[in-house]
Design an enzyme around this catalytic site. Structure first.
Site, PDB file in Angstrom:
ATOM      1  N   TYR A  57      -4.235  -5.798   2.897  1.00 28.81           N
ATOM      2  CA  TYR A  57      -3.664  -4.664   2.171  1.00 28.81           C
ATOM      3  C   TYR A  57      -3.125  -3.642   3.162  1.00 28.81           C
ATOM      4  O   TYR A  57      -3.504  -3.606   4.332  1.00 28.81           O
ATOM      5  CB  TYR A  57      -4.700  -4.004   1.258  1.00 28.81           C
ATOM      6  N   CYS A  58      -2.212  -2.789   2.671  1.00 30.55           N
ATOM      7  CA  CYS A  58      -1.757  -1.624   3.421  1.00 30.55           C
ATOM      8  C   CYS A  58      -2.102  -0.391   2.591  1.00 30.55           C
ATOM      9  O   CYS A  58      -3.026  -0.442   1.779  1.00 30.55           O
ATOM     10  CB  CYS A  58      -0.279  -1.712   3.764  1.00 30.55           C
ATOM     11  N   PHE A  59      -1.382   0.698   2.743  1.00 28.07           N
ATOM     12  CA  PHE A  59      -1.786   1.918   2.039  1.00 28.07           C
ATOM     13  C   PHE A  59      -1.570   1.806   0.535  1.00 28.07           C
ATOM     14  O   PHE A  59      -2.478   2.044  -0.265  1.00 28.07           O
ATOM     15  CB  PHE A  59      -1.046   3.141   2.590  1.00 28.07           C
TER      16      PHE A  59
END
Length: 370
Positions: free
Chosen positions: A94-96
């Site tokens: 995941y990222c932000f």
């Protein structure tokens, strides 16, 4: 993986492996326990792309990102992501917000022959889920607060009751002027995330209550979430009792023996530095309460403490520390707790020693679940 609260619940309850693709500066501001930071971009690369996005738009920013993360740099990062995926086939990335960065890493992994799921919504959605779930838990489950004089072993009760939330454990602080550990406290977001995950586990077990130690709003530098703290001020109190001698012995173990051990573990090759930092830790704790204790009493206790430290350094014996601990309880902590209890008597629903308090709280959990 779609953004779904049940999926998030399962991920946290099962301690599912996750790789966080955010830049280190983002990760260090707040993360989830056990997550591995394998960033798409360094802090400097992220700043360059952000500046480009602001001045030239998304397309130019994406192009710059590809230029910065290319060649051997890209190969090394893909290799690290592939290694994580191979070691954790049940995991996620995941990222932000679960957007461009995680999509790009997912694409590069696919080009390397690896299909790996990402979390849509990313860190932001999972963080929102934890905040909401903690608030829901504290609003729907009755709270019971373990209170008592300093040194009665409240933390031991918290650890013995499965339906407990360990505020001091997650804050890495014992909640007093001597409560610091040799290693730093977590940041506020990490503290809240760990607390919310513990609450998820407690509610998943079907507990009919939440048990917490009586704390102020601040546990060291960590702040108890506002709604939880508000409800703690209204909840029933279970008053823990113990003898004065037992309390002195317990504090001696926590604040002298264990703390010296923590500093010794930090400096295994330099016992002198470890002892000096330990001594500074103790004298600093006494200095922090000088105003409330009074200068004359503080100086008297400091003299006793320094003599005890000198004896410990010379002989290894910690017995002399009992004298300043006893004085601190008599002159500072016990009068303060007596004053605080005077306004809380109507909330005390049970009093007893450690075994009876643990039994009382365990019986309430069993009754609530059955």
């Amino acid at each position: 993986m779609r953004e779904n609260t049940e999926d998030f619940r399962r991920i946290f309850l099962q301690s599912t492996p996750m790789m966080d693709l955010r830049a280190p500066i983002e990760f260090n501001k707040g993360a989830f326990p056990g997550v591995v930071n394998l960033p798409l971009m360094t802090d400097d690369e992220r700043q360059q792309v952000g500046t480009c996005y602001k001045h030239s738009g998304q397309e130019a920013a994406i192009a710059l990102g590809h230029k910065l993360v290319n060649g051997s740099t890209k190969e090394q990062r893909v290799e690290a992501w592939a290694g994580f995926a191979a070691a954790n086939p049940e995991g996620y990335l995941y990222c932000f917000r679960g957007g461009l960065r995680s999509q790009l890493v997912q694409q590069w992994l696919a080009e390397a022959g690896i299909t790996y799921p990402r979390i849509i919504g990313g860190y932001k959605a999972m963080r929102r889920f934890l905040i909401d779930s903690l608030e829901h838990s504290v609003q729907t489950l009755p709270l019971n607060i373990v209170a008592g004089l300093t040194g009665t072993g409240k933390t031991e009760v918290i650890k013995a009751v499965k339906s407990s939330l360990d505020l001091e454990g997650h804050a890495h602080h014992r909640g007093s002027s001597f409560g610091r550990h040799a290693t730093p406290q977590p940041n506020q977001i990490d503290f809240e995330n760990a607390l919310a995950i513990e609450a998820l586990h407690v509610t998943e077990q079907g507990a009919g209550q939440l048990v917490l130690e009586d704390e102020g709003r601040m546990v060291g530098s960590c702040t108890v979430p506002l709604e939880l703290f508000r409800l703690m001020q209204q909840a029933p109190l279970i008053w823990l009792e113990d003898t004065f001698e037992n309390r002195v012995t317990r504090i001696l173990g926590d604040y002298v023996v264990d703390m010296h051990g923590e500093f010794a573990a930090l400096h295994p090759d330099d016992p002198q530095q470890a002892f000096d930092q330990f001594a500074e830790h103790l004298t600093g704790g006494l200095l922090r309460i000088r105003k409330r204790l009074g200068g004359e009493k503080q100086q008297a206790l400091l003299g006793i403490m320094e003599s005890a430290l000198a004896e410990q350094k010379r002989t290894g014996s910690v017995d002399a520390h009992r004298d300043w601990i006893a004085g601190l309880l008599t002159d500072y902590y016990d009068p303060m707790y007596a004053y605080q209890r005077s306004g809380k008597d109507e909330r005390v629903v049970f009093s007893g020693d450690q075994s009876s308090v643990v039994e009382y709280l365990r019986d309430r959990t069993l009754v609530s679940v059955s």
